[in-house]
Motif scaffolding. Structure first.
Motif, PDB file in Angstrom:
ATOM      1  N   TYR A 147      -5.529 -19.165  -4.388  1.00 51.40           N
ATOM      2  CA  TYR A 147      -6.283 -20.033  -5.302  1.00 51.40           C
ATOM      3  C   TYR A 147      -6.277 -21.498  -4.856  1.00 51.40           C
ATOM      4  O   TYR A 147      -5.282 -22.006  -4.324  1.00 51.40           O
ATOM      5  N   GLY A 148      -7.375 -22.169  -5.142  1.00 52.11           N
ATOM      6  CA  GLY A 148      -7.435 -23.625  -4.985  1.00 52.11           C
ATOM      7  C   GLY A 148      -7.203 -24.116  -3.573  1.00 52.11           C
ATOM      8  O   GLY A 148      -7.830 -23.665  -2.620  1.00 52.11           O
ATOM      9  N   TYR A 149      -6.267 -25.000  -3.456  1.00 48.36           N
ATOM     10  CA  TYR A 149      -5.995 -25.644  -2.157  1.00 48.36           C
ATOM     11  C   TYR A 149      -4.485 -25.809  -2.000  1.00 48.36           C
ATOM     12  O   TYR A 149      -3.722 -25.726  -2.984  1.00 48.36           O
ATOM     13  N   PRO A 150      -4.019 -26.056  -0.794  1.00 48.54           N
ATOM     14  CA  PRO A 150      -2.574 -26.228  -0.590  1.00 48.54           C
ATOM     15  C   PRO A 150      -2.091 -27.583  -1.112  1.00 48.54           C
ATOM     16  O   PRO A 150      -2.716 -28.618  -0.869  1.00 48.54           O
ATOM     17  N   ALA A 151      -1.000 -27.508  -1.858  1.00 46.98           N
ATOM     18  CA  ALA A 151      -0.356 -28.752  -2.296  1.00 46.98           C
ATOM     19  C   ALA A 151       0.706 -29.066  -1.248  1.00 46.98           C
ATOM     20  O   ALA A 151       1.757 -28.414  -1.199  1.00 46.98           O
ATOM     21  N   VAL A 152       0.410 -30.009  -0.372  1.00 46.47           N
ATOM     22  CA  VAL A 152       1.311 -30.283   0.752  1.00 46.47           C
ATOM     23  C   VAL A 152       2.135 -31.538   0.483  1.00 46.47           C
ATOM     24  O   VAL A 152       1.674 -32.489  -0.164  1.00 46.47           O
ATOM     25  N   ARG A 153       3.348 -31.520   0.994  1.00 50.71           N
ATOM     26  CA  ARG A 153       4.227 -32.683   0.875  1.00 50.71           C
ATOM     27  C   ARG A 153       4.870 -32.941   2.238  1.00 50.71           C
ATOM     28  O   ARG A 153       5.675 -32.145   2.708  1.00 50.71           O
ATOM     29  N   PHE A 154       4.481 -34.047   2.865  1.00 48.50           N
ATOM     30  CA  PHE A 154       5.013 -34.415   4.172  1.00 48.50           C
ATOM     31  C   PHE A 154       6.212 -35.336   3.989  1.00 48.50           C
ATOM     32  O   PHE A 154       6.149 -36.340   3.264  1.00 48.50           O
ATOM     33  N   GLY A 155       7.294 -34.974   4.666  1.00 49.96           N
ATOM     34  CA  GLY A 155       8.488 -35.824   4.612  1.00 49.96           C
ATOM     35  C   GLY A 155       8.970 -36.032   3.199  1.00 49.96           C
ATOM     36  O   GLY A 155       9.133 -35.083   2.419  1.00 49.96           O
ATOM     37  N   GLU A 156       9.184 -37.330   2.865  1.00 47.56           N
ATOM     38  CA  GLU A 156       9.710 -37.695   1.550  1.00 47.56           C
ATOM     39  C   GLU A 156       8.630 -38.175   0.597  1.00 47.56           C
ATOM     40  O   GLU A 156       8.908 -38.874  -0.384  1.00 47.56           O
ATOM     41  N   ALA A 157       7.393 -37.782   0.840  1.00 48.80           N
ATOM     42  CA  ALA A 157       6.284 -38.230  -0.019  1.00 48.80           C
ATOM     43  C   ALA A 157       6.525 -37.816  -1.465  1.00 48.80           C
ATOM     44  O   ALA A 157       7.055 -36.739  -1.751  1.00 48.80           O
ATOM     45  N   GLN A 158       6.117 -38.698  -2.374  1.00 45.45           N
ATOM     46  CA  GLN A 158       6.303 -38.439  -3.792  1.00 45.45           C
ATOM     47  C   GLN A 158       5.080 -37.787  -4.443  1.00 45.45           C
ATOM     48  O   GLN A 158       5.154 -37.346  -5.582  1.00 45.45           O
ATOM     49  N   ALA A 159       3.989 -37.755  -3.725  1.00 48.21           N
ATOM     50  CA  ALA A 159       2.757 -37.180  -4.279  1.00 48.21           C
ATOM     51  C   ALA A 159       2.069 -36.327  -3.214  1.00 48.21           C
ATOM     52  O   ALA A 159       2.316 -36.485  -2.003  1.00 48.21           O
ATOM     53  N   VAL A 160       1.223 -35.442  -3.676  1.00 45.15           N
ATOM     54  CA  VAL A 160       0.474 -34.590  -2.740  1.00 45.15           C
ATOM     55  C   VAL A 160      -0.884 -35.228  -2.503  1.00 45.15           C
ATOM     56  O   VAL A 160      -1.441 -35.901  -3.389  1.00 45.15           O
ATOM     57  N   PRO A 161      -1.452 -35.052  -1.312  1.00 46.91           N
ATOM     58  CA  PRO A 161      -2.749 -35.655  -1.007  1.00 46.91           C
ATOM     59  C   PRO A 161      -3.880 -34.980  -1.774  1.00 46.91           C
ATOM     60  O   PRO A 161      -3.769 -33.831  -2.199  1.00 46.91           O
ATOM     61  N   PRO A 162      -4.982 -35.682  -1.941  1.00 44.57           N
ATOM     62  CA  PRO A 162      -6.133 -35.115  -2.667  1.00 44.57           C
ATOM     63  C   PRO A 162      -6.860 -34.059  -1.836  1.00 44.57           C
ATOM     64  O   PRO A 162      -6.635 -33.931  -0.632  1.00 44.57           O
ATOM     65  N   VAL A 163      -7.730 -33.299  -2.527  1.00 45.63           N
ATOM     66  CA  VAL A 163      -8.511 -32.255  -1.864  1.00 45.63           C
ATOM     67  C   VAL A 163      -9.924 -32.760  -1.616  1.00 45.63           C
ATOM     68  O   VAL A 163     -10.455 -33.597  -2.375  1.00 45.63           O
ATOM     69  N   ILE A 164     -10.548 -32.294  -0.571  1.00 41.83           N
ATOM     70  CA  ILE A 164     -11.952 -32.597  -0.283  1.00 41.83           C
ATOM     71  C   ILE A 164     -12.801 -31.684  -1.168  1.00 41.83           C
ATOM     72  O   ILE A 164     -12.904 -30.477  -0.924  1.00 41.83           O
ATOM     73  N   GLU A 165     -13.381 -32.221  -2.203  1.00 37.79           N
ATOM     74  CA  GLU A 165     -14.091 -31.412  -3.201  1.00 37.79           C
ATOM     75  C   GLU A 165     -15.251 -30.620  -2.607  1.00 37.79           C
ATOM     76  O   GLU A 165     -15.525 -29.486  -3.016  1.00 37.79           O
ATOM     77  N   ASP A 166     -15.929 -31.209  -1.647  1.00 39.00           N
ATOM     78  CA  ASP A 166     -17.093 -30.516  -1.076  1.00 39.00           C
ATOM     79  C   ASP A 166     -16.716 -29.259  -0.294  1.00 39.00           C
ATOM     80  O   ASP A 166     -17.595 -28.466   0.075  1.00 39.00           O
ATOM     81  N   SER A 167     -15.420 -29.089  -0.021  1.00 37.87           N
ATOM     82  CA  SER A 167     -15.001 -27.920   0.764  1.00 37.87           C
ATOM     83  C   SER A 167     -14.728 -26.685  -0.106  1.00 37.87           C
ATOM     84  O   SER A 167     -14.346 -25.632   0.418  1.00 37.87           O
ATOM     85  N   GLN A 168     -14.936 -26.791  -1.410  1.00 38.26           N
ATOM     86  CA  GLN A 168     -14.626 -25.665  -2.305  1.00 38.26           C
ATOM     87  C   GLN A 168     -15.523 -24.459  -1.994  1.00 38.26           C
ATOM     88  O   GLN A 168     -16.755 -24.580  -1.987  1.00 38.26           O
ATOM     89  N   PRO A 169     -14.941 -23.289  -1.733  1.00 31.30           N
ATOM     90  CA  PRO A 169     -15.738 -22.091  -1.427  1.00 31.30           C
ATOM     91  C   PRO A 169     -16.365 -21.513  -2.695  1.00 31.30           C
ATOM     92  O   PRO A 169     -15.982 -21.878  -3.814  1.00 31.30           O
ATOM     93  N   GLN A 170     -17.309 -20.614  -2.507  1.00 34.85           N
ATOM     94  CA  GLN A 170     -17.996 -20.020  -3.654  1.00 34.85           C
ATOM     95  C   GLN A 170     -17.142 -18.965  -4.347  1.00 34.85           C
ATOM     96  O   GLN A 170     -17.381 -18.642  -5.515  1.00 34.85           O
ATOM     97  N   ALA A 171     -16.175 -18.425  -3.656  1.00 36.26           N
ATOM     98  CA  ALA A 171     -15.328 -17.379  -4.248  1.00 36.26           C
ATOM     99  C   ALA A 171     -13.874 -17.627  -3.887  1.00 36.26           C
ATOM    100  O   ALA A 171     -13.568 -18.304  -2.894  1.00 36.26           O
ATOM    101  N   VAL A 172     -13.007 -17.071  -4.706  1.00 33.69           N
ATOM    102  CA  VAL A 172     -11.574 -17.185  -4.433  1.00 33.69           C
ATOM    103  C   VAL A 172     -11.251 -16.436  -3.139  1.00 33.69           C
ATOM    104  O   VAL A 172     -11.760 -15.332  -2.903  1.00 33.69           O
ATOM    105  N   VAL A 173     -10.446 -17.033  -2.314  1.00 30.73           N
ATOM    106  CA  VAL A 173     -10.053 -16.388  -1.061  1.00 30.73           C
ATOM    107  C   VAL A 173      -9.145 -15.196  -1.377  1.00 30.73           C
ATOM    108  O   VAL A 173      -8.146 -15.330  -2.095  1.00 30.73           O
ATOM    109  N   THR A 174      -9.523 -14.026  -0.864  1.00 32.81           N
ATOM    110  CA  THR A 174      -8.791 -12.786  -1.128  1.00 32.81           C
ATOM    111  C   THR A 174      -8.212 -12.248   0.167  1.00 32.81           C
ATOM    112  O   THR A 174      -8.948 -12.041   1.142  1.00 32.81           O
ATOM    113  N   LEU A 175      -6.914 -12.025   0.157  1.00 31.73           N
ATOM    114  CA  LEU A 175      -6.241 -11.547   1.372  1.00 31.73           C
ATOM    115  C   LEU A 175      -5.652 -10.155   1.150  1.00 31.73           C
ATOM    116  O   LEU A 175      -4.748  -9.976   0.327  1.00 31.73           O
ATOM    117  N   ALA A 176      -6.162  -9.196   1.883  1.00 34.04           N
ATOM    118  CA  ALA A 176      -5.539  -7.874   1.894  1.00 34.04           C
ATOM    119  C   ALA A 176      -4.262  -7.980   2.735  1.00 34.04           C
ATOM    120  O   ALA A 176      -4.099  -8.943   3.500  1.00 34.04           O
TER     121      ALA A 176
END
Length: 250
Positions: A147-176
């Protein structure tokens, strides 16, 4: 003369009486008359006994009729019992099939992709420059939704970076099981416009649930290159994508 006739008549009468008595005795000794009467007197209980115990004659016929009736009753009972048993077995089987079917559905129901059922790899890309590719592979036995996007935390960062909204796919990524999903991370501005640039040596990746707002399950800690990676405040990520090409297009 009259007395003589009278005596003779009496003698004849007496003789006739003797003859009758003899005949009666003879008849008794013969047994036919007595046995006929005895037979007619004893035949009823004997016949009754025969009808109960003897397998022949009317008794046999009666037994056959009774057997037929009993057989019919037994057959009906057996048939009913058999039907009931079969019904019970069928019902039980159907319940097992439903249970089996429900168990199968439960076992195959998709889950949320997270750190405990996936493996995450982080690899810097040469093209596009200043990008990193995140690859998440389903290592579990069930299909999972990324679901959604990865919430990444580099090093000692206190917040996660934002997501590029235009990259949202039309369907939820499904992994067998065994399949992979992708997201790219824009580490720093290519034109040098970013600020607060620094090198980091660790990365944590967290996964979203269906609402896309909360972190679920375990996170992942993919390794970074030994020299670390350079990031600045232009850091951002794409949504999870079904293909690598879609992930690296941003």
């Amino acid at each position: 003369m009259s007395n003589l006739r009278t005596s003779r008549t009496r003698l004849v009468g007496a003789a006739a009486t003797v003859v009758l008595a003899a005949l009666s005795l003879t008849a008794c000794n013969d047994g036919s008359g007595v046995n006929d009467e005895g037979s007619s007197a004893t035949n009823s209980p004997t016949a009754g006994s025969s009808s109960t115990t003897a397998p022949s004659g009317a008794s046999s016929s009666g037994s056959g009729s009774g057997s037929g009736s009993t057989s019919g009753s037994t057959s009906g009972s057996d048939s009913s019992s058999g039907a009931g048993s079969a019904g019970g077995t069928t019902g039980s089987g159907g319940g097992g099939a439903a249970s089996g079917a429900e168990a199968s559905d439960s076992a195959g129901k998709p889950v949320t992709c997270e750190g405990s059922n996936t493996k995450t790899v982080a690899a810097p890309l040469n093209r596009p420059v200043n990008h990193m590719l995140l690859t998440v592979t389903n290592t579990g036995g069930k299909t999972c939704f990324l679901y959604g996007y990865p919430a990444v935390r580099f090093g000692e960062a206190q917040a996660v970076p934002p997501v590029i909204e235009d990259s949202q796919p039309q369907a939820v990524v499904t992994l067998a099981p065994g399949e992979s999903g992708y997201a790219s991370v824009n580490l720093s501005a290519t034109d040098g416009s970013g600020s607060d640039g620094h090198t980091v040596n660790s990365l944590a990746v967290y996964f979203h649930g269906p609402s896309g707002n909360e972190s679920v399950g375990a996170g992942a800690s993919p390794s970074l290159p030994a020299k670390g990676v350079y990031v600045d405040d232009s850091l951002k990520v794409t949504y999870w994508q079904q293909s690598m090409d879609d992930a690296t297009a941003w």
